[in-house]
Design an enzyme around this catalytic site. Structure first.
Site, PDB file in Angstrom:
ATOM      1  CE  LYS A 110      57.548  19.543   8.816  1.00  0.00           C
ATOM      2  NZ  LYS A 110      57.074  20.872   9.038  1.00  0.00           N
ATOM      3  CE  LYS A 122      52.657  24.532   2.998  1.00  0.00           C
ATOM      4  NZ  LYS A 122      53.434  24.364   4.179  1.00  0.00           N
ATOM      5  CE  LYS A 165      56.123  19.064   0.412  1.00  0.00           C
ATOM      6  NZ  LYS A 165      57.043  19.469   1.402  1.00  0.00           N
TER       7      LYS A 165
HETATM    8  P1  ATP Z   1      54.673  20.231   4.722  1.00  0.00           P
HETATM    9  O1  ATP Z   1      55.016  18.827   4.320  1.00  0.00           O
HETATM   10  O2  ATP Z   1      53.677  20.311   5.819  1.00  0.00           O
HETATM   11  O3  ATP Z   1      54.453  21.167   3.589  1.00  0.00           O
HETATM   12  P2  ATP Z   1      57.379  20.520   4.897  1.00  0.00           P
HETATM   13  O4  ATP Z   1      57.880  19.265   5.521  1.00  0.00           O
HETATM   14  O5  ATP Z   1      57.507  20.718   3.434  1.00  0.00           O
HETATM   15  O6  ATP Z   1      55.944  20.736   5.423  1.00  0.00           O
HETATM   16  P3  ATP Z   1      59.265  22.111   6.351  1.00  0.00           P
HETATM   17  O7  ATP Z   1      59.177  21.519   7.670  1.00  0.00           O
HETATM   18  O8  ATP Z   1      59.419  23.556   6.384  1.00  0.00           O
HETATM   19  O9  ATP Z   1      58.020  21.844   5.469  1.00  0.00           O
HETATM   20  O10 ATP Z   1      60.420  21.407   5.541  1.00  0.00           O
HETATM   21  C1  ATP Z   1      61.676  21.231   6.085  1.00  0.00           C
HETATM   22  C2  ATP Z   1      62.632  20.835   5.008  1.00  0.00           C
HETATM   23  O11 ATP Z   1      62.324  19.531   4.526  1.00  0.00           O
HETATM   24  C3  ATP Z   1      62.601  21.765   3.798  1.00  0.00           C
HETATM   25  O12 ATP Z   1      63.920  22.021   3.387  1.00  0.00           O
HETATM   26  C4  ATP Z   1      61.837  20.986   2.777  1.00  0.00           C
HETATM   27  O13 ATP Z   1      62.212  21.346   1.468  1.00  0.00           O
HETATM   28  C5  ATP Z   1      62.240  19.541   3.110  1.00  0.00           C
HETATM   29  N1  ATP Z   1      61.204  18.604   2.707  1.00  0.00           N
HETATM   30  C6  ATP Z   1      59.911  18.604   3.080  1.00  0.00           C
HETATM   31  N2  ATP Z   1      59.248  17.576   2.534  1.00  0.00           N
HETATM   32  C7  ATP Z   1      60.145  16.895   1.784  1.00  0.00           C
HETATM   33  C8  ATP Z   1      60.071  15.722   0.957  1.00  0.00           C
HETATM   34  N3  ATP Z   1      58.957  15.039   0.808  1.00  0.00           N
HETATM   35  N4  ATP Z   1      61.199  15.300   0.345  1.00  0.00           N
HETATM   36  C9  ATP Z   1      62.346  15.972   0.502  1.00  0.00           C
HETATM   37  N5  ATP Z   1      62.498  17.080   1.258  1.00  0.00           N
HETATM   38  C10 ATP Z   1      61.414  17.545   1.887  1.00  0.00           C
END
Ligand code: ATP
Ligand code: LTN
Length: 329
Positions: free
Chosen positions: A197, A113, A194
């Site tokens: 968001k 990040k 992955k």
């Molecule tokens: P960013 O994508 O901006 O890094 P994020 O979606 O990883 O954000 P969080 O909102 O904190 O970050 O994630 C919420 C939950 O969703 C966490 O448990 C994370 O591990 C899960 N998660 C995030 N992206 C994925 C993905 N592509 N596949 C599966 N689980 C995910």
């Protein structure tokens, strides 16, 4: 200690997507039957990177609403906003003093990040200390998260052990609970990354609040290879494999069953089926979300969650304050 305690957090930054749902929120909803379940909208973690204040405020409520719409039942679980309970920041500070720079330097999420950013906040570096506080305040036994968070939960165990060995039994050591499948839903544009968001390309992720037309468009345009066979092969066919993964999770079918179902059929047909499945998944979720936001019920749920979480966390914080040698009021 009261047996099984589940705690997880989600950042109110960006639009929640089906990766968040399949990798995290769905498990939260499914696991609520036993013990104490606590879910937190981690707005204090969100400000470790720049946020527009008005957007952050709206997203915080949106994410809270989506967590309930995804099946987290306020009768069975506590749901609250992190900044509503000051104990999180206070324990986070104390834990800072029991984590070494070397340990924090090894966190891969920080490395990812902070890469190529003009401004990197100390908060972003220190993010895992606050996350450890979130978890340790409640004698958490299980932390359901996606694969990307495993290292932070390990760090949490580590700081808990260090504190316990210095001051005696204080914290419970939590374990990460990572789904066998769904832990990593990939981007529709670049299936080697992955679904995220914070991805600038909105075509990469299906948002939980996306209209059916947008869902269909994103899935139909999803990157796939030039072959024709619908076969699960992450290395050679990452795009098809990702869509198969999504379809199998939504439909509750194994990957082998999906292969059989689409044997001899074209990518176009498969994409239509995958899009239909995702639209079908999101429809009831979106209806519940709209109902909740318009009824004013969400604010009550969050106020109750903040009050109840504080009742639990404050005892733990006071125990820590006592042990480190602060004068009690
Ligand atoms: P960013 O994508 O901006 O890094 P994020 O979606 O990883 O954000 P969080 O909102 O904190 O970050 O994630 C919420 C939950 O969703 C966490 O448990 C994370 O591990 C899960 N998660 C995030 N992206 C994925 C993905 N592509 N596949 C599966 N689980 C995910
Ligand atoms: N870092 C997590 C969000 C998060 C969290 C937590 C998850 C903050 N505090 C406590 C589990 C437990 C993320 O980015 N997904």
């Amino acid at each position: 200690m009261i047996g099984r305690v589940v705690f997880s957090g989600i950042q109110p930054s960006g639009n929640l997507h089906i990766g968040n749902y399949l990798g995290a929120m769905r498990q939260w909803a499914a696991g609520q039957q036993a013990g104490l379940n606590i879910f937190c909208i981690v707005d204090m973690h969100a400000i470790t990177v720049p946020q527009d204040p008005n957007v952050l405020r709206e997203k915080t409520l949106e994410v809270a609403g989506l967590v309930v719409a995804a099946g987290v039942d306020p009768e069975k679980s506590l749901l609250f906003i992190q900044s509503h309970n000051p104990d999180h920041a206070n324990l986070g500070w104390a834990l800072n003093c029991f984590l070494s720079m070397g340990q924090m330097n090894r966190m891969t999420q920080f490395k990812e990040k902070s890469e190529k950013k003009d401004f990197v906040s100390v908060g972003l570096f220190d993010y895992p200390a606050l996350m450890a506080a979130d978890i340790l305040l409640y004698d958490t036994t299980e932390v359901p998260v996606g694969e990307d968070q495993r290292q932070h939960v390990e760090l949490t165990r580590n700081v808990a052990e260090r504190f316990n060995s210095r001051f005696g039994e204080t914290f419970v050591l939590p374990v990460p609970v990572i789904p066998k499948s769904g832990g990593r839903v990939m981007s529709l544009v670049d299936p080697t990354k992955k679904m995220s968001k914070s991805d600038a390309d909105l075509m990469g992720a299906v948002g939980l609040l996306d209209e059916p037309d947008a869902v269909v468009k994103k899935i139909k345009l999803a990157t796939t290879d030039s072959g024709t066979e619908i076969r699960y092969d992450v290395k050679k066919k990452p795009g098809v494999a990702n869509l198969m993964g999504i379809y199998s999770l939504v439909k509750g079918k194994s990957l082998a069953e999906v292969e059989v179902e689409f044997q001899g059929r074209q990518y176009g047909e498969f994409k239509t089926a995958a899009a239909d499945a995702v639209v079908g998944l999101l429809k009831p979720l979106q209806a519940r979300y709209k109902e909740l936001r318009s009824s004013g019920g969400l604010e009550k749920i969050l106020a109750n969650g903040a009050k109840k979480s504080y009742e639990l966390s404050h005892k733990k914080l006071m125990e820590v304050y006592e042990k480190v040698g602060f004068v009690r009021q």
